[in-house]
Scaffold this motif. Sequence first.
Motif, PDB file in Angstrom:
ATOM      1  N   GLU A 144     -13.175 -14.792   5.463  1.00 20.87           N
ATOM      2  CA  GLU A 144     -14.130 -14.509   6.549  1.00 20.87           C
ATOM      3  C   GLU A 144     -13.428 -13.797   7.700  1.00 20.87           C
ATOM      4  OE1 GLU A 144     -16.074 -17.981   8.031  1.00 20.87           O
ATOM      5  OE2 GLU A 144     -17.480 -18.083   6.349  1.00 20.87           O
ATOM      6  N   SER A 145     -12.283 -14.336   8.099  1.00 16.73           N
ATOM      7  CA  SER A 145     -11.554 -13.741   9.215  1.00 16.73           C
ATOM      8  C   SER A 145     -11.020 -12.361   8.853  1.00 16.73           C
ATOM      9  CB  SER A 145     -10.408 -14.658   9.660  1.00 16.73           C
ATOM     10  OG  SER A 145     -10.928 -15.786  10.334  1.00 16.73           O
ATOM     11  N   ALA A 146     -10.563 -12.207   7.614  1.00 12.27           N
ATOM     12  CA  ALA A 146     -10.068 -10.892   7.175  1.00 12.27           C
ATOM     13  C   ALA A 146     -11.174  -9.841   7.300  1.00 12.27           C
ATOM     14  CB  ALA A 146      -9.550 -10.974   5.745  1.00 12.27           C
ATOM     15  N   LYS A 147     -12.410 -10.218   6.929  1.00 16.17           N
ATOM     16  CA  LYS A 147     -13.544  -9.290   7.062  1.00 16.17           C
ATOM     17  C   LYS A 147     -13.783  -8.903   8.518  1.00 16.17           C
ATOM     18  CE  LYS A 147     -16.577 -10.301   3.073  1.00 16.17           C
ATOM     19  NZ  LYS A 147     -16.499 -11.729   2.678  1.00 16.17           N
ATOM     20  N   LEU A 164      -5.101  -9.469   4.489  1.00 14.22           N
ATOM     21  CA  LEU A 164      -5.914  -8.262   4.616  1.00 14.22           C
ATOM     22  C   LEU A 164      -5.094  -7.004   4.352  1.00 14.22           C
ATOM     23  CD1 LEU A 164      -8.507  -6.779   5.394  1.00 14.22           C
ATOM     24  CD2 LEU A 164      -7.835  -7.015   7.804  1.00 14.22           C
ATOM     25  N   GLY A 165      -3.893  -6.958   4.904  1.00 20.72           N
ATOM     26  CA  GLY A 165      -3.083  -5.747   4.790  1.00 20.72           C
ATOM     27  C   GLY A 165      -2.754  -5.364   3.359  1.00 20.72           C
ATOM     28  N   THR A 166      -2.618  -6.361   2.498  1.00 21.66           N
ATOM     29  CA  THR A 166      -2.292  -6.070   1.099  1.00 21.66           C
ATOM     30  C   THR A 166      -3.532  -5.805   0.250  1.00 21.66           C
ATOM     31  OG1 THR A 166      -2.199  -8.463   0.708  1.00 21.66           O
ATOM     32  CG2 THR A 166      -0.092  -7.337   1.056  1.00 21.66           C
ATOM     33  N   ARG A 167      -4.713  -6.125   0.773  1.00 20.95           N
ATOM     34  CA  ARG A 167      -5.947  -5.985  -0.022  1.00 20.95           C
ATOM     35  C   ARG A 167      -6.879  -4.885   0.482  1.00 20.95           C
ATOM     36  NH1 ARG A 167      -3.950 -10.911  -0.249  1.00 20.95           N
ATOM     37  NH2 ARG A 167      -4.215 -12.239  -2.104  1.00 20.95           N
ATOM     38  N   ILE A 168      -6.679  -4.423   1.703  1.00 19.03           N
ATOM     39  CA  ILE A 168      -7.584  -3.435   2.306  1.00 19.03           C
ATOM     40  C   ILE A 168      -7.471  -2.096   1.571  1.00 19.03           C
ATOM     41  CG2 ILE A 168      -5.930  -2.587   4.033  1.00 19.03           C
ATOM     42  CD1 ILE A 168      -8.224  -2.636   6.072  1.00 19.03           C
ATOM     43  N   ASN A 169      -8.584  -1.376   1.503  1.00 20.69           N
ATOM     44  CA  ASN A 169      -8.587  -0.083   0.802  1.00 20.69           C
ATOM     45  C   ASN A 169      -8.388   1.094   1.743  1.00 20.69           C
ATOM     46  OD1 ASN A 169      -8.849  -0.696  -1.986  1.00 20.69           O
ATOM     47  ND2 ASN A 169     -10.895  -1.468  -1.538  1.00 20.69           N
ATOM     48  N   LYS A 170      -7.721   0.847   2.856  1.00 28.52           N
ATOM     49  CA  LYS A 170      -7.379   1.921   3.794  1.00 28.52           C
ATOM     50  C   LYS A 170      -5.872   1.892   3.985  1.00 28.52           C
ATOM     51  CE  LYS A 170     -11.672   0.931   6.256  1.00 28.52           C
ATOM     52  NZ  LYS A 170     -11.992  -0.362   5.604  1.00 28.52           N
ATOM     53  N   PRO A 209      -0.222 -17.227  -2.663  1.00 30.68           N
ATOM     54  CA  PRO A 209       0.638 -16.111  -3.064  1.00 30.68           C
ATOM     55  C   PRO A 209       0.475 -15.711  -4.530  1.00 30.68           C
ATOM     56  CG  PRO A 209       1.933 -18.087  -2.496  1.00 30.68           C
ATOM     57  CD  PRO A 209       0.537 -18.336  -2.057  1.00 30.68           C
ATOM     58  N   GLU A 210       0.067 -16.669  -5.346  1.00 27.27           N
ATOM     59  CA  GLU A 210      -0.064 -16.378  -6.785  1.00 27.27           C
ATOM     60  C   GLU A 210      -1.200 -15.394  -7.074  1.00 27.27           C
ATOM     61  OE1 GLU A 210      -2.712 -19.814  -5.812  1.00 27.27           O
ATOM     62  OE2 GLU A 210      -0.641 -19.304  -5.336  1.00 27.27           O
ATOM     63  N   THR A 211      -2.092 -15.183  -6.082  1.00 28.47           N
ATOM     64  CA  THR A 211      -3.224 -14.264  -6.308  1.00 28.47           C
ATOM     65  C   THR A 211      -2.898 -12.832  -5.904  1.00 28.47           C
ATOM     66  OG1 THR A 211      -4.163 -14.656  -4.112  1.00 28.47           O
ATOM     67  CG2 THR A 211      -4.884 -16.125  -5.875  1.00 28.47           C
ATOM     68  N   LEU A 212      -1.755 -12.616  -5.259  1.00 28.45           N
ATOM     69  CA  LEU A 212      -1.475 -11.283  -4.719  1.00 28.45           C
ATOM     70  C   LEU A 212      -1.446 -10.212  -5.800  1.00 28.45           C
ATOM     71  CD1 LEU A 212      -0.735  -9.454  -2.317  1.00 28.45           C
ATOM     72  CD2 LEU A 212       1.663  -9.963  -2.788  1.00 28.45           C
ATOM     73  N   THR A 213      -0.756 -10.477  -6.898  1.00 28.06           N
ATOM     74  CA  THR A 213      -0.577  -9.457  -7.934  1.00 28.06           C
ATOM     75  C   THR A 213      -1.910  -8.942  -8.453  1.00 28.06           C
ATOM     76  OG1 THR A 213       1.464 -10.577  -8.549  1.00 28.06           O
ATOM     77  CG2 THR A 213       0.614  -8.958 -10.099  1.00 28.06           C
ATOM     78  N   SER A 214      -2.867  -9.856  -8.673  1.00 29.29           N
ATOM     79  CA  SER A 214      -4.149  -9.430  -9.252  1.00 29.29           C
ATOM     80  C   SER A 214      -5.110  -8.885  -8.204  1.00 29.29           C
ATOM     81  CB  SER A 214      -4.807 -10.602  -9.988  1.00 29.29           C
ATOM     82  OG  SER A 214      -5.052 -11.671  -9.100  1.00 29.29           O
ATOM     83  N   GLU A 215      -4.920  -9.255  -6.927  1.00 30.88           N
ATOM     84  CA  GLU A 215      -5.900  -8.866  -5.900  1.00 30.88           C
ATOM     85  C   GLU A 215      -5.455  -7.703  -5.030  1.00 30.88           C
ATOM     86  OE1 GLU A 215      -6.815 -12.319  -3.592  1.00 30.88           O
ATOM     87  OE2 GLU A 215      -7.687 -13.406  -5.297  1.00 30.88           O
ATOM     88  N   ALA A 216      -4.169  -7.372  -5.051  1.00 28.56           N
ATOM     89  CA  ALA A 216      -3.654  -6.347  -4.138  1.00 28.56           C
ATOM     90  C   ALA A 216      -4.285  -4.995  -4.412  1.00 28.56           C
ATOM     91  CB  ALA A 216      -2.141  -6.254  -4.267  1.00 28.56           C
ATOM     92  N   SER A 217      -4.552  -4.277  -3.329  1.00 30.84           N
ATOM     93  CA  SER A 217      -4.994  -2.882  -3.439  1.00 30.84           C
ATOM     94  C   SER A 217      -3.740  -2.023  -3.565  1.00 30.84           C
ATOM     95  CB  SER A 217      -5.765  -2.512  -2.173  1.00 30.84           C
ATOM     96  OG  SER A 217      -5.687  -1.133  -1.948  1.00 30.84           O
ATOM     97  N   THR A 234       3.393   0.651   2.033  1.00 29.31           N
ATOM     98  CA  THR A 234       3.321   0.379   3.475  1.00 29.31           C
ATOM     99  C   THR A 234       4.413  -0.598   3.900  1.00 29.31           C
ATOM    100  OG1 THR A 234       0.949   0.809   3.486  1.00 29.31           O
ATOM    101  CG2 THR A 234       1.815  -0.527   5.290  1.00 29.31           C
ATOM    102  N   PRO A 235       5.243  -0.252   4.882  1.00 27.70           N
ATOM    103  CA  PRO A 235       6.321  -1.145   5.312  1.00 27.70           C
ATOM    104  C   PRO A 235       5.781  -2.461   5.884  1.00 27.70           C
ATOM    105  CG  PRO A 235       6.664   1.080   6.159  1.00 27.70           C
ATOM    106  CD  PRO A 235       5.281   1.035   5.605  1.00 27.70           C
ATOM    107  N   ILE A 236       6.441  -3.541   5.521  1.00 25.84           N
ATOM    108  CA  ILE A 236       6.056  -4.867   6.004  1.00 25.84           C
ATOM    109  C   ILE A 236       7.283  -5.526   6.638  1.00 25.84           C
ATOM    110  CG2 ILE A 236       5.112  -7.131   5.382  1.00 25.84           C
ATOM    111  CD1 ILE A 236       3.821  -5.855   2.935  1.00 25.84           C
ATOM    112  N   LEU A 237       7.108  -6.061   7.834  1.00 26.58           N
ATOM    113  CA  LEU A 237       8.156  -6.827   8.501  1.00 26.58           C
ATOM    114  C   LEU A 237       7.782  -8.309   8.461  1.00 26.58           C
ATOM    115  CD1 LEU A 237      10.683  -7.134  10.321  1.00 26.58           C
ATOM    116  CD2 LEU A 237       9.168  -6.766  12.293  1.00 26.58           C
ATOM    117  N   VAL A 238       8.640  -9.123   7.875  1.00 28.93           N
ATOM    118  CA  VAL A 238       8.445 -10.575   7.859  1.00 28.93           C
ATOM    119  C   VAL A 238       9.568 -11.190   8.688  1.00 28.93           C
ATOM    120  CG1 VAL A 238       8.231 -12.645   6.430  1.00 28.93           C
ATOM    121  CG2 VAL A 238       7.402 -10.448   5.558  1.00 28.93           C
ATOM    122  N   ALA A 239       9.219 -11.871   9.778  1.00 33.13           N
ATOM    123  CA  ALA A 239      10.216 -12.430  10.692  1.00 33.13           C
ATOM    124  C   ALA A 239       9.912 -13.903  10.958  1.00 33.13           C
ATOM    125  CB  ALA A 239      10.217 -11.637  11.995  1.00 33.13           C
TER     126      ALA A 239
END
Length: 223
Positions: free
Chosen positions: A91-94, A128-134, A149-157, A163-168
């Motif tokens: 919901e929040s991602a939308k 959102l960043g990994t699934r958005i189509n923009k 995290p286990e859903t990322l592979t099948s759901e990622a756009s 796209t660079p990602i910073l994890v801190a």
Amino acid sequence: MSDSILSFVEVNPSQPHSAVVIWLHGLGDSGNGFAPIVPELKMPESLPVRFVFPHAPVRPITVNNNMEMRAWYDITSMDFNHRADRVGVEESAKQVEQLIDTEIANGTPAERIVLAGFSQGGVIALHLGTRINKKIAGIMALSTYMCEPETLTSEASNVNKETPILVAHGQQDNVVPVFMGNAAFKVLEENGYPVTWQDYPMQHSVCLEEINHISAWLQARFS
């Protein structure tokens, strides 16, 4: 709830902006929490960046005795694997995607927009960043973790695979343990994202060294 437009705090540069950062706060905070960080980033005047700090909706939080507070999703369990309520995350991602669409409609291309978040906000930014189509400019995930995290592979756009990602993260974080942030980093790395890991001698917060690093990272994204 997902149809309502999020209100936000904005910090605009003195001249027309050429890039936008949408920055999501953590549990119980508001868009006002991170707005004061903008001057500390010392972004060069030659790079006018608009910062948008949305307010999460107010909702009851199960683990806090259903106390109502600003939150991007409910936390029903302190179990690390099931901490994020998936329905609330989506919901929040939308709603955040609507903010991105508004910035695009107002003249900033998606490629000039960075999606950033701290703690709960970082969960939304990663989701959102990994699934958005923009195609966006970058994703910044601070002191946070990944929802399912286990859903990322099948759901990622495929759109943001480059796209660079910073994890801190703070090494002494007692709210979101550093291993959770590092686990998110590793999942992103395994999925082929150009992701950077950075940790700092701090708790669940932001420190000057991190602010300087964020500034350099943002300038690299927008240069």
